[in-house]
Design a protein around this motif. Sequence first.
Motif, PDB file in Angstrom:
ATOM      1  N   GLU A  39       0.831  -1.200   0.000  1.00 59.11           N
ATOM      2  CA  GLU A  39       0.000   0.000   0.000  1.00 59.11           C
ATOM      3  C   GLU A  39       0.871   1.257   0.000  1.00 59.11           C
ATOM      4  O   GLU A  39       0.576   2.226  -0.700  1.00 59.11           O
ATOM      5  CB  GLU A  39      -0.931  -0.020   1.212  1.00 59.11           C
ATOM      6  CG  GLU A  39      -1.918   1.103   1.237  1.00 59.11           C
ATOM      7  CD  GLU A  39      -2.925   1.052   0.100  1.00 59.11           C
ATOM      8  OE1 GLU A  39      -3.607   2.082  -0.108  1.00 59.11           O
ATOM      9  OE2 GLU A  39      -3.047   0.023  -0.585  1.00 59.11           O
ATOM     10  N   LEU A  40       1.937   1.253   0.764  1.00 63.18           N
ATOM     11  CA  LEU A  40       2.858   2.396   0.766  1.00 63.18           C
ATOM     12  C   LEU A  40       3.458   2.594  -0.623  1.00 63.18           C
ATOM     13  O   LEU A  40       3.562   3.721  -1.107  1.00 63.18           O
ATOM     14  CB  LEU A  40       3.972   2.180   1.797  1.00 63.18           C
ATOM     15  CG  LEU A  40       3.551   2.239   3.258  1.00 63.18           C
ATOM     16  CD1 LEU A  40       4.641   1.685   4.148  1.00 63.18           C
ATOM     17  CD2 LEU A  40       3.193   3.659   3.650  1.00 63.18           C
ATOM     18  N   PHE A  41       3.842   1.504  -1.255  1.00 62.16           N
ATOM     19  CA  PHE A  41       4.406   1.598  -2.603  1.00 62.16           C
ATOM     20  C   PHE A  41       3.364   2.102  -3.599  1.00 62.16           C
ATOM     21  O   PHE A  41       3.665   2.920  -4.463  1.00 62.16           O
ATOM     22  CB  PHE A  41       4.935   0.240  -3.059  1.00 62.16           C
ATOM     23  CG  PHE A  41       5.406   0.238  -4.475  1.00 62.16           C
ATOM     24  CD1 PHE A  41       6.624   0.804  -4.814  1.00 62.16           C
ATOM     25  CD2 PHE A  41       4.625  -0.295  -5.477  1.00 62.16           C
ATOM     26  CE1 PHE A  41       7.059   0.825  -6.121  1.00 62.16           C
ATOM     27  CE2 PHE A  41       5.053  -0.284  -6.795  1.00 62.16           C
ATOM     28  CZ  PHE A  41       6.268   0.278  -7.119  1.00 62.16           C
ATOM     29  N   PRO A  46       3.905   6.801  -8.322  1.00 64.66           N
ATOM     30  CA  PRO A  46       4.056   7.860  -9.335  1.00 64.66           C
ATOM     31  C   PRO A  46       5.272   8.758  -9.112  1.00 64.66           C
ATOM     32  O   PRO A  46       5.824   9.302 -10.060  1.00 64.66           O
ATOM     33  CB  PRO A  46       2.766   8.669  -9.206  1.00 64.66           C
ATOM     34  CG  PRO A  46       1.793   7.749  -8.564  1.00 64.66           C
ATOM     35  CD  PRO A  46       2.600   6.847  -7.675  1.00 64.66           C
ATOM     36  N   GLN A  47       5.720   8.903  -7.850  1.00 65.77           N
ATOM     37  CA  GLN A  47       6.854   9.779  -7.554  1.00 65.77           C
ATOM     38  C   GLN A  47       8.195   9.054  -7.585  1.00 65.77           C
ATOM     39  O   GLN A  47       9.234   9.694  -7.599  1.00 65.77           O
ATOM     40  CB  GLN A  47       6.690  10.439  -6.177  1.00 65.77           C
ATOM     41  CG  GLN A  47       5.596  11.463  -6.105  1.00 65.77           C
ATOM     42  CD  GLN A  47       4.259  10.843  -5.761  1.00 65.77           C
ATOM     43  OE1 GLN A  47       4.210   9.765  -5.191  1.00 65.77           O
ATOM     44  NE2 GLN A  47       3.184  11.513  -6.109  1.00 65.77           N
ATOM     45  N   LEU A  48       8.188   7.716  -7.568  1.00 66.21           N
ATOM     46  CA  LEU A  48       9.444   6.973  -7.545  1.00 66.21           C
ATOM     47  C   LEU A  48      10.077   6.915  -8.928  1.00 66.21           C
ATOM     48  O   LEU A  48       9.382   6.886  -9.938  1.00 66.21           O
ATOM     49  CB  LEU A  48       9.208   5.543  -7.052  1.00 66.21           C
ATOM     50  CG  LEU A  48       8.949   5.378  -5.564  1.00 66.21           C
ATOM     51  CD1 LEU A  48       8.586   3.935  -5.263  1.00 66.21           C
ATOM     52  CD2 LEU A  48      10.154   5.785  -4.756  1.00 66.21           C
ATOM     53  N   LEU A  49      11.399   6.878  -8.947  1.00 70.11           N
ATOM     54  CA  LEU A  49      12.124   6.734 -10.204  1.00 70.11           C
ATOM     55  C   LEU A  49      11.812   5.374 -10.818  1.00 70.11           C
ATOM     56  O   LEU A  49      11.773   4.359 -10.120  1.00 70.11           O
ATOM     57  CB  LEU A  49      13.628   6.856  -9.962  1.00 70.11           C
ATOM     58  CG  LEU A  49      14.134   8.232  -9.540  1.00 70.11           C
ATOM     59  CD1 LEU A  49      15.614   8.156  -9.213  1.00 70.11           C
ATOM     60  CD2 LEU A  49      13.894   9.248 -10.634  1.00 70.11           C
ATOM     61  N   GLN A  50      11.610   5.338 -12.117  1.00 73.17           N
ATOM     62  CA  GLN A  50      11.273   4.096 -12.806  1.00 73.17           C
ATOM     63  C   GLN A  50      12.515   3.390 -13.360  1.00 73.17           C
ATOM     64  O   GLN A  50      12.392   2.405 -14.065  1.00 73.17           O
ATOM     65  CB  GLN A  50      10.299   4.412 -13.949  1.00 73.17           C
ATOM     66  CG  GLN A  50       9.012   5.051 -13.487  1.00 73.17           C
ATOM     67  CD  GLN A  50       8.217   4.140 -12.567  1.00 73.17           C
ATOM     68  OE1 GLN A  50       8.012   2.973 -12.868  1.00 73.17           O
ATOM     69  NE2 GLN A  50       7.800   4.666 -11.432  1.00 73.17           N
ATOM     70  N   ASP A  51      13.708   3.874 -13.014  1.00 71.62           N
ATOM     71  CA  ASP A  51      14.959   3.326 -13.547  1.00 71.62           C
ATOM     72  C   ASP A  51      15.517   2.180 -12.709  1.00 71.62           C
ATOM     73  O   ASP A  51      16.620   1.709 -12.970  1.00 71.62           O
ATOM     74  CB  ASP A  51      16.015   4.424 -13.631  1.00 71.62           C
ATOM     75  CG  ASP A  51      15.564   5.589 -14.488  1.00 71.62           C
ATOM     76  OD1 ASP A  51      14.722   5.362 -15.368  1.00 71.62           O
ATOM     77  OD2 ASP A  51      16.048   6.701 -14.269  1.00 71.62           O
ATOM     78  N   ILE A  72       5.758   7.708   7.123  1.00 71.15           N
ATOM     79  CA  ILE A  72       6.848   8.662   7.341  1.00 71.15           C
ATOM     80  C   ILE A  72       8.194   7.973   7.123  1.00 71.15           C
ATOM     81  O   ILE A  72       9.078   8.500   6.441  1.00 71.15           O
ATOM     82  CB  ILE A  72       6.751   9.272   8.750  1.00 71.15           C
ATOM     83  CG1 ILE A  72       5.516  10.177   8.837  1.00 71.15           C
ATOM     84  CG2 ILE A  72       8.012  10.039   9.107  1.00 71.15           C
ATOM     85  CD1 ILE A  72       5.170  10.611  10.243  1.00 71.15           C
ATOM     86  N   ALA A  73       8.365   6.770   7.680  1.00 66.07           N
ATOM     87  CA  ALA A  73       9.621   6.028   7.515  1.00 66.07           C
ATOM     88  C   ALA A  73       9.842   5.649   6.055  1.00 66.07           C
ATOM     89  O   ALA A  73      10.972   5.712   5.555  1.00 66.07           O
ATOM     90  CB  ALA A  73       9.599   4.781   8.393  1.00 66.07           C
ATOM     91  N   PHE A  74       8.789   5.263   5.357  1.00 62.53           N
ATOM     92  CA  PHE A  74       8.886   4.896   3.947  1.00 62.53           C
ATOM     93  C   PHE A  74       9.340   6.090   3.113  1.00 62.53           C
ATOM     94  O   PHE A  74      10.249   5.983   2.295  1.00 62.53           O
ATOM     95  CB  PHE A  74       7.516   4.398   3.480  1.00 62.53           C
ATOM     96  CG  PHE A  74       7.497   3.802   2.110  1.00 62.53           C
ATOM     97  CD1 PHE A  74       7.791   2.466   1.923  1.00 62.53           C
ATOM     98  CD2 PHE A  74       7.169   4.568   1.009  1.00 62.53           C
ATOM     99  CE1 PHE A  74       7.759   1.899   0.661  1.00 62.53           C
ATOM    100  CE2 PHE A  74       7.129   4.014  -0.254  1.00 62.53           C
ATOM    101  CZ  PHE A  74       7.425   2.676  -0.429  1.00 62.53           C
ATOM    102  N   ASN A  75       8.730   7.239   3.334  1.00 56.49           N
ATOM    103  CA  ASN A  75       9.103   8.445   2.592  1.00 56.49           C
ATOM    104  C   ASN A  75      10.531   8.874   2.918  1.00 56.49           C
ATOM    105  O   ASN A  75      11.276   9.289   2.027  1.00 56.49           O
ATOM    106  CB  ASN A  75       8.121   9.573   2.878  1.00 56.49           C
ATOM    107  CG  ASN A  75       6.756   9.292   2.300  1.00 56.49           C
ATOM    108  OD1 ASN A  75       6.602   8.495   1.380  1.00 56.49           O
ATOM    109  ND2 ASN A  75       5.742   9.928   2.849  1.00 56.49           N
ATOM    110  N   ARG A  76      10.915   8.769   4.168  1.00 51.61           N
ATOM    111  CA  ARG A  76      12.276   9.141   4.578  1.00 51.61           C
ATOM    112  C   ARG A  76      13.301   8.222   3.912  1.00 51.61           C
ATOM    113  O   ARG A  76      14.357   8.675   3.463  1.00 51.61           O
ATOM    114  CB  ARG A  76      12.397   9.068   6.095  1.00 51.61           C
ATOM    115  CG  ARG A  76      13.672   9.676   6.620  1.00 51.61           C
ATOM    116  CD  ARG A  76      13.717   9.709   8.127  1.00 51.61           C
ATOM    117  NE  ARG A  76      12.568  10.418   8.671  1.00 51.61           N
ATOM    118  CZ  ARG A  76      11.926  10.055   9.785  1.00 51.61           C
ATOM    119  NH1 ARG A  76      12.316   9.003  10.464  1.00 51.61           N
ATOM    120  NH2 ARG A  76      10.900  10.757  10.215  1.00 51.61           N
TER     121      ARG A  76
END
Length: 86
Positions: A39-41, A46-51, A72-76
Amino acid sequence: YFRLFVAPKSDTSPKVAFVASKKTGNAVQRNRCKRHLKELFRHAQPQLLQDYDYVWSAKRQMLDLNYSDLQIAFNRCNEKGNLWQV
């Protein structure tokens, strides 16, 4: 709470895996950890690099946190690894 392994993508589309070993807990606890990571992913995709190919590995301490603390930990973690698109 979890570990993130990143590798340059091997194919045209990035691969994603969510892992929880038996050290994390029983089957119910492992599945809950993987559901939270998925769910976090889903929200961050959309904001994560696709490389890159991504592997998130849950740790036992993840069971002690509520969802907002995990977010918060995931984003950090993603900021620390410079994995956000600019």
